[in-house]
Design an enzyme around this catalytic site. Sequence first.
Site: not given
Length: 306
Positions: A36-37, A184
């Site tokens: 996700g990051h 996530l």
Amino acid sequence: MKVIEDAARVREWTEAYRRAGLSVGFVPTMGALHEGHGELIRVSREECERVVVSIYVNPTQFDNPDDLDKYPSALEGDLEACRARGVDLVWIGRREDLLPEGFQTWVEVGSLTSPLCGAGRPGHFRGVTTVVAQLLHVVRPHRAYFGRKDFQQALVIRRMVEDLRFDLEIRRVLTVREPDGHALSSRNLRLDEAERQTALAIQRALRLLAARFEEGERSVGELTRHLRGAFASEPRLRVEYAELRDADTLELCQEPDSIPDEPGRVLVAVAAQVGGVRLIDSILLGDTSADFPSDPSPNDRDDEPT
Ligand code: PAF
């Protein structure tokens, strides 16, 4: 890739980028980086000439000290992930810079912070906005990137940025999901296999609502009943909230309201605990193809600046 702890040095570097006429993208994180990051960094890399990532586990946004103690930390892996994604500068935030002795100024957004996560986590958003305001003042990015999974957080930060006239654009990037549909989150690392299976009820409920909307259901009452009903068979999941809310104001959609046909106007938001781990997830009704793609979508970010 530069790795810097001292806030003043971070400022020197980002000022140098700006002076050189380079656009600066900023991805604030609390570490334990996941895909996700990775997606936030990827979009920032695509849109900006320099990318800055901060890693700081902000104690002021944890209403539960146990959650703070258990928050995963994986600095070496995080730095590796940033390096691999072409990040230019990682700022490892220090408490003495962000919460120095004598600190007593808080940034607090109004009604947007009252419902959903704000109701169950007193002081949480005040902690988020206060630290994000500081991070933005140090980095002074042209654009800052937030995940749509934390929908309320992105909305609250956008409000703060508009109200306090920060000179930057807030970008919202779509939720990244595992193949089984789990959104996530760094907290997923704390789930065992049985808990993961239980937690799948969250995305099943969201999918159900998306499907009912696609089939033409517009009654808030009916959709709310479907949403609540979806959790009835999963008693191990402690649902904190499961609600339909206006996607801009976060006002509750209530019977006898109808959902507008226009996509993306209504948020379906869920927070639930399993095995002591708190998980959140959400979708926008009518705008879920990118959330639950049948065919992985080429462009999975909001196009309009938020
Ligand atoms: O979403 C997060 O990881 C945090 O809330 C943030 C934005 C980095 C502020 O601490």
